[in-house]
Motif scaffolding. Structure first.
Motif, PDB file in Angstrom:
ATOM      1  N   LEU A 109       1.051  -1.078   0.002  1.00 27.08           N
ATOM      2  CA  LEU A 109       0.205  -0.006   0.007  1.00 27.08           C
ATOM      3  C   LEU A 109       1.035   1.348  -0.106  1.00 27.08           C
ATOM      4  N   ALA A 110       1.963   1.064   0.926  1.00 29.41           N
ATOM      5  CA  ALA A 110       2.756   2.478   1.040  1.00 29.41           C
ATOM      6  C   ALA A 110       3.606   2.588  -0.602  1.00 29.41           C
ATOM      7  N   LYS A 111       4.048   1.443  -1.254  1.00 30.64           N
ATOM      8  CA  LYS A 111       4.556   1.781  -2.521  1.00 30.64           C
ATOM      9  C   LYS A 111       3.593   2.268  -3.415  1.00 30.64           C
ATOM     10  N   SER A 112       2.287   1.720  -3.419  1.00 34.33           N
ATOM     11  CA  SER A 112       1.299   2.324  -4.224  1.00 34.33           C
ATOM     12  C   SER A 112       1.043   3.668  -4.116  1.00 34.33           C
ATOM     13  N   PHE A 113       0.699   4.121  -2.887  1.00 32.71           N
ATOM     14  CA  PHE A 113       0.179   5.212  -2.519  1.00 32.71           C
ATOM     15  C   PHE A 113       0.880   6.314  -1.703  1.00 32.71           C
ATOM     16  N   GLY A 114       2.055   5.837  -1.205  1.00 30.68           N
ATOM     17  CA  GLY A 114       2.960   6.888  -0.528  1.00 30.68           C
ATOM     18  C   GLY A 114       3.987   7.525  -1.065  1.00 30.68           C
ATOM     19  N   GLY A 115       4.839   8.140  -0.524  1.00 32.68           N
ATOM     20  CA  GLY A 115       6.040   8.722  -0.963  1.00 32.68           C
ATOM     21  C   GLY A 115       7.128   7.743  -1.265  1.00 32.68           C
ATOM     22  N   THR A 116       8.365   8.111  -1.898  1.00 32.55           N
ATOM     23  CA  THR A 116       9.200   7.408  -2.560  1.00 32.55           C
ATOM     24  C   THR A 116       9.750   6.402  -1.555  1.00 32.55           C
ATOM     25  N   ASP A 117      10.113   6.761  -0.377  1.00 28.22           N
ATOM     26  CA  ASP A 117      10.760   5.612   0.451  1.00 28.22           C
ATOM     27  C   ASP A 117       9.550   5.307   1.801  1.00 28.22           C
ATOM     28  N   GLY A 118       8.553   5.765   1.467  1.00 30.18           N
ATOM     29  CA  GLY A 118       7.358   5.524   2.512  1.00 30.18           C
ATOM     30  C   GLY A 118       7.293   4.111   3.002  1.00 30.18           C
ATOM     31  N   HIS A 119       7.474   3.161   2.065  1.00 35.41           N
ATOM     32  CA  HIS A 119       7.259   1.747   2.365  1.00 35.41           C
ATOM     33  C   HIS A 119       8.260   1.435   3.410  1.00 35.41           C
ATOM     34  N   LYS A 120       9.613   1.887   3.068  1.00 38.03           N
ATOM     35  CA  LYS A 120      10.620   1.565   3.874  1.00 38.03           C
ATOM     36  C   LYS A 120      10.361   1.867   5.493  1.00 38.03           C
ATOM     37  N   TYR A 121       9.807   3.231   5.632  1.00 37.60           N
ATOM     38  CA  TYR A 121       9.662   3.502   6.995  1.00 37.60           C
ATOM     39  C   TYR A 121       8.460   2.710   7.419  1.00 37.60           C
TER      40      TYR A 121
END
Length: 157
Positions: A109-121
């Motif tokens: 979800l973070a990869k699809s909707f969030g910022g560039t490195d949001g998924h890592k956070y």
């Protein structure tokens, strides 16, 4: 192809994002998203459980996850907050869903909707949160390595 549960989480993310900005009721959000294109392919029951559970428990969840953040909760982007709230709710209230599945879904979800490195956070915060909320599940050996009881063999006559 997306599973109905993935679609539910996507619609749930959008609804929770909207709730953070406009403070609509869960009933209003549910009615609005049920009419959205593609909702018929989502797991409507999971969607309803997620938005109701997150809205009802948002304060508790944000306090519970705050020790794992590197900034104040209010400084986390609204998309990442929504992802963390949904996954935090699932981790703490839906033990039937494996923690690895919940974290993986949140990362996607973070990869699809969030910022560039949001998924890592999101991954870092949820790994730490899961270590507390799902400690027993994490400590259990994988199914493939668990000892199995041997079934008695039938005697041939």
């Amino acid at each position: 192809m997306k599973s109905p549960r993935r679609r539910s989480r996507e619609f749930g993310l959008q609804a929770i994002y909207q709730w953070q900005l406009a403070q609509q009721s869960t009933h209003e959000l549910e009615q609005q998203y049920r009419l959205a294109e593609g909702f018929d392919k989502a797991d409507a029951e999971l969607f309803k459980i997620l938005i109701a559970g997150v809205v009802q428990n948002a304060d508790t969840l944000s306090v519970a996850m705050s020790p794992y953040l590197d900034r104040a909760w209010a400084e986390v982007s609204p998309v990442e907050r929504a992802v963390l709230l949904i996954a935090g709710y699932e981790l703490s209230r839906m033990p039937e869903t494996p923690y690895r599945v919940i974290i993986n879904e949140a990362i996607e979800l973070a990869k699809s909707f969030g910022g560039t490195d949001g998924h890592k956070y999101v991954n870092g915060v949820l790994d730490k949160f899961a270590a507390i909320t799902r400690a027993d599940e994490i400590a259990a050996p994988p199914l493939a390595k668990r000892p199995t009881a041997k079934r008695p063999t039938a005697k041939r006559r």
